[in-house]
Scaffold this active site. Structure first.
Site, PDB file in Angstrom:
ATOM      1  N   PRO A 120      32.691  34.930  35.898  1.00 46.60           N
ATOM      2  CA  PRO A 120      31.273  34.873  35.550  1.00 46.60           C
ATOM      3  C   PRO A 120      30.803  35.995  34.617  1.00 46.60           C
ATOM      4  O   PRO A 120      31.230  37.136  34.725  1.00 46.60           O
ATOM      5  CB  PRO A 120      30.566  34.981  36.911  1.00 46.60           C
ATOM      6  CG  PRO A 120      31.576  35.505  37.847  1.00 46.60           C
ATOM      7  CD  PRO A 120      32.914  35.045  37.335  1.00 46.60           C
ATOM      8  N   ASN A 121      29.937  35.587  33.739  1.00 43.80           N
ATOM      9  CA  ASN A 121      29.237  36.471  32.793  1.00 43.80           C
ATOM     10  C   ASN A 121      30.115  36.962  31.645  1.00 43.80           C
ATOM     11  O   ASN A 121      29.617  37.607  30.728  1.00 43.80           O
ATOM     12  CB  ASN A 121      28.575  37.657  33.511  1.00 43.80           C
ATOM     13  CG  ASN A 121      27.605  37.188  34.573  1.00 43.80           C
ATOM     14  OD1 ASN A 121      26.716  36.406  34.269  1.00 43.80           O
ATOM     15  ND2 ASN A 121      27.789  37.615  35.820  1.00 43.80           N
ATOM     16  N   ARG A 127      26.310  42.068  27.126  1.00 37.57           N
ATOM     17  CA  ARG A 127      26.601  43.066  28.153  1.00 37.57           C
ATOM     18  C   ARG A 127      26.803  44.433  27.509  1.00 37.57           C
ATOM     19  O   ARG A 127      26.792  44.582  26.290  1.00 37.57           O
ATOM     20  CB  ARG A 127      27.804  42.610  28.987  1.00 37.57           C
ATOM     21  CG  ARG A 127      27.492  41.287  29.690  1.00 37.57           C
ATOM     22  CD  ARG A 127      28.583  40.825  30.604  1.00 37.57           C
ATOM     23  NE  ARG A 127      28.616  41.588  31.856  1.00 37.57           N
ATOM     24  CZ  ARG A 127      29.505  41.372  32.813  1.00 37.57           C
ATOM     25  NH1 ARG A 127      30.440  40.456  32.663  1.00 37.57           N
ATOM     26  NH2 ARG A 127      29.479  42.097  33.914  1.00 37.57           N
ATOM     27  N   TYR A 131      32.243  47.053  27.734  1.00 36.49           N
ATOM     28  CA  TYR A 131      32.980  45.829  27.438  1.00 36.49           C
ATOM     29  C   TYR A 131      33.364  45.677  25.969  1.00 36.49           C
ATOM     30  O   TYR A 131      33.991  44.689  25.607  1.00 36.49           O
ATOM     31  CB  TYR A 131      32.159  44.620  27.900  1.00 36.49           C
ATOM     32  CG  TYR A 131      31.924  44.623  29.404  1.00 36.49           C
ATOM     33  CD1 TYR A 131      32.995  44.565  30.283  1.00 36.49           C
ATOM     34  CD2 TYR A 131      30.637  44.716  29.938  1.00 36.49           C
ATOM     35  CE1 TYR A 131      32.805  44.590  31.647  1.00 36.49           C
ATOM     36  CE2 TYR A 131      30.430  44.736  31.306  1.00 36.49           C
ATOM     37  CZ  TYR A 131      31.521  44.667  32.162  1.00 36.49           C
ATOM     38  OH  TYR A 131      31.332  44.687  33.521  1.00 36.49           O
ATOM     39  N   ASN A 154      40.842  37.366  34.712  1.00 38.35           N
ATOM     40  CA  ASN A 154      39.790  38.361  34.865  1.00 38.35           C
ATOM     41  C   ASN A 154      38.726  37.701  35.744  1.00 38.35           C
ATOM     42  O   ASN A 154      37.891  36.942  35.247  1.00 38.35           O
ATOM     43  CB  ASN A 154      39.200  38.754  33.511  1.00 38.35           C
ATOM     44  CG  ASN A 154      38.154  39.845  33.675  1.00 38.35           C
ATOM     45  OD1 ASN A 154      37.686  40.103  34.777  1.00 38.35           O
ATOM     46  ND2 ASN A 154      37.779  40.473  32.570  1.00 38.35           N
ATOM     47  N   ALA A 164      33.056  39.621  38.480  1.00 39.92           N
ATOM     48  CA  ALA A 164      32.480  40.116  39.744  1.00 39.92           C
ATOM     49  C   ALA A 164      33.142  39.489  40.973  1.00 39.92           C
ATOM     50  O   ALA A 164      33.153  40.098  42.050  1.00 39.92           O
ATOM     51  CB  ALA A 164      30.974  39.876  39.759  1.00 39.92           C
ATOM     52  N   HIS A 190      35.589  41.382  43.408  1.00 36.30           N
ATOM     53  CA  HIS A 190      35.236  42.341  44.446  1.00 36.30           C
ATOM     54  C   HIS A 190      34.923  41.695  45.801  1.00 36.30           C
ATOM     55  O   HIS A 190      34.839  42.401  46.795  1.00 36.30           O
ATOM     56  CB  HIS A 190      34.043  43.186  43.964  1.00 36.30           C
ATOM     57  CG  HIS A 190      34.257  43.716  42.566  1.00 36.30           C
ATOM     58  ND1 HIS A 190      35.330  44.534  42.255  1.00 36.30           N
ATOM     59  CD2 HIS A 190      33.577  43.512  41.395  1.00 36.30           C
ATOM     60  CE1 HIS A 190      35.290  44.817  40.945  1.00 36.30           C
ATOM     61  NE2 HIS A 190      34.238  44.211  40.414  1.00 36.30           N
ATOM     62  N   ASP A 231      42.617  33.494  47.914  1.00 39.82           N
ATOM     63  CA  ASP A 231      43.498  32.533  48.578  1.00 39.82           C
ATOM     64  C   ASP A 231      44.057  31.530  47.571  1.00 39.82           C
ATOM     65  O   ASP A 231      45.224  31.133  47.661  1.00 39.82           O
ATOM     66  CB  ASP A 231      42.755  31.805  49.704  1.00 39.82           C
ATOM     67  CG  ASP A 231      42.546  32.693  50.926  1.00 39.82           C
ATOM     68  OD1 ASP A 231      43.153  33.784  50.985  1.00 39.82           O
ATOM     69  OD2 ASP A 231      41.777  32.292  51.821  1.00 39.82           O
ATOM     70  N   GLU A 270      46.186  40.283  37.066  1.00 38.42           N
ATOM     71  CA  GLU A 270      44.736  40.533  37.069  1.00 38.42           C
ATOM     72  C   GLU A 270      44.409  41.490  35.920  1.00 38.42           C
ATOM     73  O   GLU A 270      45.109  42.493  35.743  1.00 38.42           O
ATOM     74  CB  GLU A 270      44.370  41.178  38.413  1.00 38.42           C
ATOM     75  CG  GLU A 270      42.915  41.583  38.542  1.00 38.42           C
ATOM     76  CD  GLU A 270      42.666  42.390  39.828  1.00 38.42           C
ATOM     77  OE1 GLU A 270      43.591  42.561  40.653  1.00 38.42           O
ATOM     78  OE2 GLU A 270      41.526  42.880  39.971  1.00 38.42           O
ATOM     79  N   HIS A 277      41.103  43.489  33.621  1.00 38.24           N
ATOM     80  CA  HIS A 277      39.695  43.841  33.440  1.00 38.24           C
ATOM     81  C   HIS A 277      39.536  44.558  32.110  1.00 38.24           C
ATOM     82  O   HIS A 277      40.390  45.369  31.731  1.00 38.24           O
ATOM     83  CB  HIS A 277      39.210  44.766  34.569  1.00 38.24           C
ATOM     84  CG  HIS A 277      39.341  44.119  35.909  1.00 38.24           C
ATOM     85  ND1 HIS A 277      38.437  43.194  36.366  1.00 38.24           N
ATOM     86  CD2 HIS A 277      40.292  44.237  36.862  1.00 38.24           C
ATOM     87  CE1 HIS A 277      38.821  42.768  37.553  1.00 38.24           C
ATOM     88  NE2 HIS A 277      39.948  43.379  37.886  1.00 38.24           N
ATOM     89  N   LEU A 278      38.437  44.282  31.451  1.00 40.20           N
ATOM     90  CA  LEU A 278      38.133  44.983  30.203  1.00 40.20           C
ATOM     91  C   LEU A 278      37.820  46.449  30.499  1.00 40.20           C
ATOM     92  O   LEU A 278      38.337  47.359  29.857  1.00 40.20           O
ATOM     93  CB  LEU A 278      36.928  44.326  29.525  1.00 40.20           C
ATOM     94  CG  LEU A 278      37.159  42.912  28.974  1.00 40.20           C
ATOM     95  CD1 LEU A 278      35.843  42.184  28.795  1.00 40.20           C
ATOM     96  CD2 LEU A 278      37.921  42.979  27.661  1.00 40.20           C
ATOM     97  N   SER A 279      36.942  46.653  31.457  1.00 35.22           N
ATOM     98  CA  SER A 279      36.568  48.024  31.850  1.00 35.22           C
ATOM     99  C   SER A 279      37.509  48.494  32.960  1.00 35.22           C
ATOM    100  O   SER A 279      38.377  47.734  33.405  1.00 35.22           O
ATOM    101  CB  SER A 279      35.117  48.035  32.354  1.00 35.22           C
ATOM    102  OG  SER A 279      35.023  47.339  33.590  1.00 35.22           O
ATOM    103  N   ARG A 296      33.856  53.058  37.932  1.00 37.61           N
ATOM    104  CA  ARG A 296      32.471  52.577  37.930  1.00 37.61           C
ATOM    105  C   ARG A 296      31.885  52.635  39.342  1.00 37.61           C
ATOM    106  O   ARG A 296      32.325  53.404  40.164  1.00 37.61           O
ATOM    107  CB  ARG A 296      32.435  51.171  37.317  1.00 37.61           C
ATOM    108  CG  ARG A 296      32.959  51.166  35.859  1.00 37.61           C
ATOM    109  CD  ARG A 296      32.957  49.787  35.255  1.00 37.61           C
ATOM    110  NE  ARG A 296      31.593  49.224  35.223  1.00 37.61           N
ATOM    111  CZ  ARG A 296      31.325  47.951  34.965  1.00 37.61           C
ATOM    112  NH1 ARG A 296      32.332  47.112  34.683  1.00 37.61           N
ATOM    113  NH2 ARG A 296      30.094  47.507  34.966  1.00 37.61           N
ATOM    114  N   ARG A 322      32.789  48.241  42.946  1.00 35.48           N
ATOM    115  CA  ARG A 322      33.825  47.711  42.055  1.00 35.48           C
ATOM    116  C   ARG A 322      35.205  48.296  42.369  1.00 35.48           C
ATOM    117  O   ARG A 322      36.203  47.912  41.762  1.00 35.48           O
ATOM    118  CB  ARG A 322      33.474  47.990  40.588  1.00 35.48           C
ATOM    119  CG  ARG A 322      32.208  47.313  40.128  1.00 35.48           C
ATOM    120  CD  ARG A 322      31.982  47.532  38.639  1.00 35.48           C
ATOM    121  NE  ARG A 322      30.583  47.356  38.299  1.00 35.48           N
ATOM    122  CZ  ARG A 322      30.013  46.174  38.020  1.00 35.48           C
ATOM    123  NH1 ARG A 322      30.721  45.079  38.018  1.00 35.48           N
ATOM    124  NH2 ARG A 322      28.726  46.104  37.731  1.00 35.48           N
TER     125      ARG A 322
END
Ligand code: DQA
Length: 150
Positions: free
Chosen positions: A15-16, A23, A28, A79, A82, A85, A92, A103, A105-107, A112, A116
């Site tokens: 999401p997002n 953002r 990001y 990725n 949110a 978390h 699952d 997995e 992540h950009l950040s 943070r 997170r």
């Protein structure tokens, strides 16, 4: 570790991430999602990988894509945004994928807010790459190339 797979790599985004341009660019970067997709597909082409990039704001849709990867033995770069978390349902579903799953992540979530710092996905991923912007995806595809060749 799972043996070489010729199945398409699914690069799944949560999401997002489709709104990257809206953002915080300090976290990001400056690419919008279309540009990130183009970047990832360019890296995949350089590495000779067949790869498809998808994004959804829906937990249900991401779970269905993970089921597809489980059924098709597709390697996954994810990725979860949110959902990372707190989504035990995505965890699952990710656990059903027997091909390598990385997995990204950009950040760097660990630098943070405290919420997170927990990833419920990491425990079922082969590895996690975070904090390198779009290069997190590049590094994940390089890692996958090695894993699939082993
Ligand atoms: C993110 C980090 C998450 O904490 C956040 O919710 C995101 C993006 C990243 O790529 O840095 O949406 O997954």
């Amino acid at each position: 570790m799972t043996k070489a797979s010729t199945a398409k790599i699914l690069v799944l985004n949560g999401p997002n991430l489709g709104r990257l341009d809206l953002r915080d660019s300090k976290l990001y970067g400056n690419l919008n999602f279309a540009q990130l997709t183009e970047y990832v597909l360019g890296v995949a082409a350089e590495l000779g990988l067949d790869c498809e990039v998808r994004q959804s704001d829906s937990e249900v849709e991401i779970i269905s894509w993970l089921h597809e990867a489980a059924d098709g033995n597709n390697p996954v770069v994810i990725n979860p945004a949110a959902f990372t978390h707190y989504s035990y349902a995505i965890r699952d579903a990710a656990d059903l994928v027997k091909a390598p799953l990385i997995e990204v992540h950009l950040s760097n979530p660990m630098s943070r807010e405290e919420f997170r710092h927990t990833s419920v996905i990491s425990g079922v991923a082969n590895g996690t790459i975070a904090g390198f912007g779009p290069d997190s995806y590049r590094l994940a595809l390089i890692a996958l190339t090695k894993m699939l060749g082993e």
